[in-house]
Design a protein around this motif. Structure first.
Motif, PDB file in Angstrom:
ATOM      1  N   MET A   1       0.839  -1.195   0.000  1.00 37.40           N
ATOM      2  CA  MET A   1       0.000   0.000   0.000  1.00 37.40           C
ATOM      3  C   MET A   1       0.878   1.250   0.000  1.00 37.40           C
ATOM      4  N   LEU A   2       0.317   2.330  -0.491  1.00 38.36           N
ATOM      5  CA  LEU A   2       1.011   3.611  -0.428  1.00 38.36           C
ATOM      6  C   LEU A   2       0.610   4.313   0.855  1.00 38.36           C
ATOM      7  N   ALA A   3       1.540   5.099   1.402  1.00 35.16           N
ATOM      8  CA  ALA A   3       1.271   5.839   2.634  1.00 35.16           C
ATOM      9  C   ALA A   3       1.919   7.210   2.553  1.00 35.16           C
ATOM     10  N   ARG A   4       1.201   8.225   3.055  1.00 39.91           N
ATOM     11  CA  ARG A   4       1.714   9.587   3.088  1.00 39.91           C
ATOM     12  C   ARG A   4       2.093   9.913   4.532  1.00 39.91           C
ATOM     13  N   SER A   5       3.275  10.484   4.710  1.00 42.94           N
ATOM     14  CA  SER A   5       3.746  10.868   6.039  1.00 42.94           C
ATOM     15  C   SER A   5       2.963  12.076   6.535  1.00 42.94           C
ATOM     16  N   LYS A   6       2.456  12.003   7.779  1.00 46.99           N
ATOM     17  CA  LYS A   6       1.692  13.111   8.365  1.00 46.99           C
ATOM     18  C   LYS A   6       2.520  13.910   9.359  1.00 46.99           C
ATOM     19  N   ALA A   7       3.650  13.372   9.815  1.00 50.68           N
ATOM     20  CA  ALA A   7       4.430  14.040  10.853  1.00 50.68           C
ATOM     21  C   ALA A   7       5.917  13.863  10.577  1.00 50.68           C
ATOM     22  N   GLY A   8       6.701  14.795  11.097  1.00 51.48           N
ATOM     23  CA  GLY A   8       8.152  14.729  10.955  1.00 51.48           C
ATOM     24  C   GLY A   8       8.654  15.610   9.835  1.00 51.48           C
TER      25      GLY A   8
END
Length: 82
Positions: free
Chosen positions: A7-14
């Motif tokens: 799956m693809l995932a988008r970073s929300k933090a950092g």
């Protein structure tokens, strides 16, 4: 929400907030991400699940190398722009 390999995932933090990765592996707390450039298959990004947003798109990453991951992310980016 289930986190699955491919799956693809988008970073929300950092500092990498907004970056899109492919999930290579996951356990109870963490997901292990790769983008094929900085985060290669040999140097995965370890991120807590609460810090990523799943993109409901799944790819077969079992046979992919770093170049294949880059190509997958590039194709997804082109589809998003439309």
């Amino acid at each position: 929400m289930t986190y699955e390999t491919g799956m693809l995932a988008r970073s929300k933090a950092g500092h990498d907030s907004g970056a899109v990765y492919v999930i290579i592996d996951c356990d109870e707390t963490y997901v292990f991400l790769a983008d094929g450039r900085i985060r290669t298959l040999n140097r995965l990004k370890k991120k807590k699940k609460k810090h990523v947003q799943i993109i409901c798109r799944k790819y077969d990453v079992a046979a992919l190398d770093d170049a294949g991951i880059r190509r997958t992310l590039k194709e997804w980016n082109k589809e998003e722009e439309i």
